[in-house]
Every structure is written in C-alpha cells, then in structure tokens.
Design an enzyme around this catalytic site. Sequence first.
Site, mmCIF file in Angstrom:
data_model
loop_
_atom_site.group_PDB
_atom_site.id
_atom_site.type_symbol
_atom_site.label_atom_id
_atom_site.label_comp_id
_atom_site.label_asym_id
_atom_site.label_seq_id
_atom_site.Cartn_x
_atom_site.Cartn_y
_atom_site.Cartn_z
ATOM 1 N N CYS A 183 -8.407 -31.647 -34.642
ATOM 2 C CA CYS A 183 -8.560 -30.702 -35.745
ATOM 3 C C CYS A 183 -8.573 -29.305 -35.141
ATOM 4 O O CYS A 183 -8.196 -29.133 -33.981
ATOM 5 C CB CYS A 183 -9.826 -30.991 -36.560
ATOM 6 S SG CYS A 183 -11.336 -31.030 -35.574
ATOM 7 N N THR A 184 -9.002 -28.315 -35.875
ATOM 8 C CA THR A 184 -8.921 -26.934 -35.398
ATOM 9 C C THR A 184 -9.772 -26.700 -34.156
ATOM 10 O O THR A 184 -9.278 -26.260 -33.121
ATOM 11 C CB THR A 184 -9.347 -25.956 -36.507
ATOM 12 O OG1 THR A 184 -8.584 -26.216 -37.678
ATOM 13 C CG2 THR A 184 -9.126 -24.511 -36.070
#
Length: 256
Positions: A183-184
Amino acid sequence: MKSILNIAAYLFVSLDELPELRAKMLDECNSRELKGTILLTGEGINLFLAGKEAELRGFLDWVRADPRFKPLEAKESWSKDQPFKKMLIKIKNEIIRMNHPAIQPKEGRANFISPKKLQEWLDRGTDDLGRPVVMVDTRNAFEVDYGTFENALHFNIEKFTEFPQAINAHKEELMDKTLVSFCTGGIRCEKSGLYMREIGMQHTYQLEGGILKYFEEVGSAHYKGSCFVFDEREALEPNLDSIPLENSIRKKLIAG
C-alpha cells in the site's frame, strides 16, 4: 529549492488518555508551525506532516521521547511548498478501518520483506524457494489508477473494508504462490498481511514501508506510474517528486 520536509509514519501500539495526548501533540505541532494530519486511536498512531526540517525533526524527537513511540519510523520526501493547509489531530476507533477486531497488529506484525529483497524477487519472478511471486495491491481503485507494480493483483475496491471479501474470492488460486501485499506507506498491509495468514494463506509478506519506502530505496524498478498521496501534491513519482501538472488525474477529472 525544496525546503519543506514531508513525513509519513505510523505505529501500532496501545494508547490511552487520547484527548490529553491530542492536546499535547497539537500544542507541539502549532508551536513548530507544522501542518498535516495525525490520527490517534487505541491501537496506535498514523501521521502525515510537513514543515521546516529542524522543526519537524524536533517534533519527531519529542514524540519518540515517549517510550511508547520510540520505534516510530518515518518515510521522508521533500517539496517546494507546504502541501497541507492546516494542522488536524483526530481521535478515531482504528488507524485504518477493516472491521475485523481480531486482527491486532500491536500484538505481532505480519511477515515483511524489505524493498531491496523484493526487487531481487521481482527481478527473477520467484522467491528464494522458487515459488512464483504475486504482488497484491490493497489500495482503493482510484489509487491504483495512478500507478502500481507491474502485473499486480488488485480488486477494484472502493474502501479497505472490502479487502477481506475480495482476497477470499481468490484464496484457492493463490494458495501456492508467495504473496506480497503493499500500500502507500505500509499501514494497510499490517492488517491485510495478518488477515491473509488468518485465513490460511501462509506464504504471505508485506512490503516494509510500502510504496514510498520502495521509491526511497529502489526507485521505479517493476513499478509503473506514480503513487497517490493524501495531500496537495496529489501523487509522487518514483524519484519522490510530485507528478507534473499535465499528468494530474485529479485535474483532468475536474476539467471534464
């Protein structure tokens, strides 16, 4: 010249007396003229902050003086302008909502893989034991539109609470693969990694530090596009620069 330091950080740790902690942190941030967002929950902290380097590093030193936050690590990038408009500290029930109370990262992390090691695996297409490697994007569909790893599996979800059902639908076909969720900045993978283990998917890892740490340590290898970030920069390129105006998805949508 890029004089504004941007950080993203999180830590799963048991916290109490959140209103008092919020007041102290807000005073510190305001006194240092920092801007951004901090989420405080009983399960930990999540923050995105920007400001002058000395002031921001001073704030991190102040936070880490609390033994609960000593392990807090931050991903860094730089910008010419302040990407946040104000300073907000919110008290929430979860750092990232998943609706699975049994998943408690503060009790023990999922297995993780470093960006450099992941690059090795992706270079040859298998892990160290020869199993095929599948990248699992846990982000929302609009984030994936900005960019993702080559051939990554994603589920076109609109919110993270949809992830458990989505991964369950692919459980059997992925059981013999090595899965690396990402994810980020890594926070969603703390929960997705544990969840995948819980449902019997044993060969699972999370990308340590998320896409932002991968950009910082590896760059663009095996990644296509940019990474959406939750501030006025909109998205970051693999060199951690903000995306050019002509590549802005958000501005194109507004323009119709």
